[in-house]
Design an enzyme around this catalytic site. Structure first.
Site, PDB file in Angstrom:
ATOM      1  N   LYS A   1       0.797  -1.265  -0.135  1.00 62.44           N
ATOM      2  CA  LYS A   1       0.059   0.213   0.051  1.00 62.44           C
ATOM      3  C   LYS A   1       0.851   0.990  -0.005  1.00 62.44           C
ATOM      4  CE  LYS A   1      -4.107  -1.584   2.355  1.00 62.44           C
ATOM      5  NZ  LYS A   1      -5.010  -1.668   3.518  1.00 62.44           N
TER       6      LYS A   1
ATOM      7  N   LYS B   1      -5.859 -10.670  -6.305  1.00 60.09           N
ATOM      8  CA  LYS B   1      -7.260 -10.939  -5.362  1.00 60.09           C
ATOM      9  C   LYS B   1      -8.090  -9.894  -5.754  1.00 60.09           C
ATOM     10  CE  LYS B   1      -5.910  -8.149  -1.453  1.00 60.09           C
ATOM     11  NZ  LYS B   1      -5.857  -7.745   0.002  1.00 60.09           N
TER      12      LYS B   1
ATOM     13  N   LYS C   1     -11.103  -4.140  -2.701  1.00 55.14           N
ATOM     14  CA  LYS C   1     -11.952  -2.896  -2.567  1.00 55.14           C
ATOM     15  C   LYS C   1     -11.068  -1.933  -3.171  1.00 55.14           C
ATOM     16  CE  LYS C   1     -13.422  -3.873   1.739  1.00 55.14           C
ATOM     17  NZ  LYS C   1     -13.294  -3.916   3.245  1.00 55.14           N
TER      18      LYS C   1
HETATM   19  P1  TYM Z   1     -10.575  -6.280   4.864  1.00 55.68           P
HETATM   20  O1  TYM Z   1     -11.768  -5.370   5.184  1.00 55.68           O
HETATM   21  O2  TYM Z   1      -9.531  -6.109   3.812  1.00 55.68           O
HETATM   22  O3  TYM Z   1     -11.205  -7.849   4.513  1.00 55.68           O
HETATM   23  C1  TYM Z   1     -12.183  -8.537   5.116  1.00 55.68           C
HETATM   24  C2  TYM Z   1     -12.232  -9.861   5.186  1.00 55.68           C
HETATM   25  O4  TYM Z   1     -12.534 -10.396   3.615  1.00 55.68           O
HETATM   26  C3  TYM Z   1     -11.230 -11.103   3.292  1.00 55.68           C
HETATM   27  N1  TYM Z   1     -11.024 -10.935   1.888  1.00 55.68           N
HETATM   28  C4  TYM Z   1     -10.633 -12.075   1.155  1.00 55.68           C
HETATM   29  N2  TYM Z   1     -11.047 -13.279   1.016  1.00 55.68           N
HETATM   30  C5  TYM Z   1     -10.738 -13.960   0.088  1.00 55.68           C
HETATM   31  N3  TYM Z   1     -10.618 -13.569  -1.201  1.00 55.68           N
HETATM   32  C6  TYM Z   1     -10.379 -12.057  -1.333  1.00 55.68           C
HETATM   33  N4  TYM Z   1     -10.391 -11.503  -2.498  1.00 55.68           N
HETATM   34  C7  TYM Z   1     -10.621 -11.337  -0.283  1.00 55.68           C
HETATM   35  N5  TYM Z   1     -10.483 -10.012  -0.035  1.00 55.68           N
HETATM   36  C8  TYM Z   1     -10.572  -9.788   1.236  1.00 55.68           C
HETATM   37  C9  TYM Z   1     -10.183 -10.384   4.406  1.00 55.68           C
HETATM   38  O5  TYM Z   1      -9.090 -11.666   4.501  1.00 55.68           O
HETATM   39  C10 TYM Z   1     -10.862 -10.196   5.617  1.00 55.68           C
HETATM   40  O6  TYM Z   1     -10.730 -11.611   6.418  1.00 55.68           O
HETATM   41  N6  TYM Z   1      -7.184  -5.940   8.264  1.00 55.68           N
HETATM   42  C11 TYM Z   1      -8.638  -6.491   8.176  1.00 55.68           C
HETATM   43  C12 TYM Z   1      -9.599  -6.092   9.097  1.00 55.68           C
HETATM   44  C13 TYM Z   1      -9.496  -6.168  10.395  1.00 55.68           C
HETATM   45  C14 TYM Z   1      -9.404  -7.518  11.156  1.00 55.68           C
HETATM   46  C15 TYM Z   1      -9.079  -7.323  12.459  1.00 55.68           C
HETATM   47  C16 TYM Z   1      -9.530  -8.733  10.651  1.00 55.68           C
HETATM   48  C17 TYM Z   1      -9.345  -5.511  11.273  1.00 55.68           C
HETATM   49  N7  TYM Z   1      -9.038  -5.950  12.540  1.00 55.68           N
HETATM   50  C18 TYM Z   1      -9.040  -8.243  13.414  1.00 55.68           C
HETATM   51  C19 TYM Z   1      -9.631  -9.842  11.606  1.00 55.68           C
HETATM   52  C20 TYM Z   1      -9.306  -9.480  13.254  1.00 55.68           C
HETATM   53  C21 TYM Z   1      -8.722  -6.140   6.658  1.00 55.68           C
HETATM   54  O7  TYM Z   1      -8.510  -5.385   6.229  1.00 55.68           O
HETATM   55  O8  TYM Z   1      -9.797  -6.890   6.097  1.00 55.68           O
END
Ligand code: TYM
Length: 332
Positions: A112, A195, A198
């Protein structure tokens, strides 16, 4: 019941199919066997610029999508990160036991920040994984259901928990990632080497949960495949088709082999039409339910309020122990 913790950033007006397949499906299943805390990671979202009114709206939109996907407020605690001050507070403490180099090795940060340039990259983005570690450790979660892209952050969480425990005495549960191999990474339909994300430059290959069915249909019909033909699973040489097969299989409950057999000798057009039906069959009812929920924001706020009380109860107790262990003089 064993505890579970996970979250998503409310940084767009819709979640996408990767979020649903990679995370929400597991969340739904695991809420039956675990005490689950599912968070709206608004403090994480602000590590990149957010328009304030949009962030507020997207936080409600995201919780509506959690519920529409089958996460039940009566079973799981669905809460907003900023409603629980302990998250920011524990992150501070964990910052002090994280190495600068250790944080610098996080690949999501490197990716990023490389895109943004160092002057527009915030220090918050750098410490993002440490805030995430705190999210998980506050609830003494044994498991964290996420997609593959979060694995390194969970590893860091484990390292920090272990380090804290050995310096200050047993305090945190060391959590395990819960990542299902088959569904851990859903790819962009236009660019199956990346992948679904967003923050992709183009949204043409992203299936948003709140897209209208006709839009979903078009995106699937236009998905990148290959010149070879043949509905066959082979990620190395047929990344596009293999990704579509994964999506078909997860959403229909059919095995990849039986889908291959069903479409043997048939063209990609037929396969994509059938896939669109399967995807829309899953997403359209969720979209409707989410829009219904969004028509009553007061009810969503009520759910979030009750959840914040429960989350605060658990998180504050952990934070009190932490402050005590590290020698902060407690007020009487
Ligand atoms: P975020 O918001 O980017 O994504 C949310 C969840 O979706 C999963 N994900 C995917 N899984 C499969 N294929 C994809 N293309 C794909 N894109 C996204 C992510 O792996 C995630 O599980 N850092 C985290 C948010 C967070 C969090 C936490 C997660 C904050 N605190 C504590 C677990 C525990 C995030 O950016 O997710």
């Amino acid at each position: 019941k064993p505890r579970l913790m996970s979250g998503m950033q409310p940084s767009a007006d819709s979640l996408h199919l990767g979020n649903y397949i990679g995370a929400l499906l597991s969340w739904k299943e695991l809420q039956e066997t675990h005490e689950a805390f599912y968070m709206l990671a608004d403090l994480h979202a602000i590590t990149v610029p957010q328009e304030p009114a949009a962030l507020r709206e997207n936080t409600r939109r995201t919780v509506a999508q959690y519920i529409a996907a089958g996460i039940e407020p009566s079973k799981s605690t669905l809460f907003v990160q900023s409603h629980v001050p302990a998250h920011a507070e524990l992150a501070w403490v964990l910052n002090t036991i994280t190495g600068f180099g250790e944080a610098g090795r996080m690949t999501q940060f490197k990716d990023k920040s490389a895109k943004q340039g160092s002057d527009s990259t915030s220090v918050g983005l750098f410490t993002y994984p440490i805030l995430q570690a705190g999210d998980i450790l506050l609830y003494n979660a044994v498991e964290v259901p996420v997609g593959e892209d979060q694995r390194q952050h969970i590893e860091l969480t484990r390292d920090l928990a272990t380090r804290f425990n050995s310096r200050f005495g047993d305090t945190f549960v060391v959590p395990e990632p819960y990542i299902l191999k088959a569904t851990a990474k859903i790819y962009d339909l236009q660019n199956p080497a990346s992948k679904m994300s967003k923050s992709a430059e183009s949204t043409a290959g992203i299936i948003w949960m709140l897209d209208e069915p006709s839009v979903t249909q078009k995106k699937i019909m236009r998905a990148v495949t290959d010149a070879e033909g043949g509905v066959v699973y082979d990620p190395a040489t047929k990344a596009g088709v293999s990704n579509l097969l994964t999506i078909y299989s997860v959403l229909s409950g059919q095995s990849i082999a039986s889908i291959e057999a069903e479409f043997a000798g048939r063209g990609y057009g037929d396969f994509k039409k059938a896939l669109a039906e399967v995807v829309i069959g899953t997403l359209a009812p969720m979209r409707e339910r989410a829009l219904e929920l969004l028509a009553d924001p007061a009810e969503l706020d009520r759910i979030l309020n009750a959840a914040a009380d429960r989350a605060n109860e658990v998180a504050q107790a952990t934070l009190d122990t932490v402050y005590d262990r590290i020698g902060l003089l407690r007020r009487v």
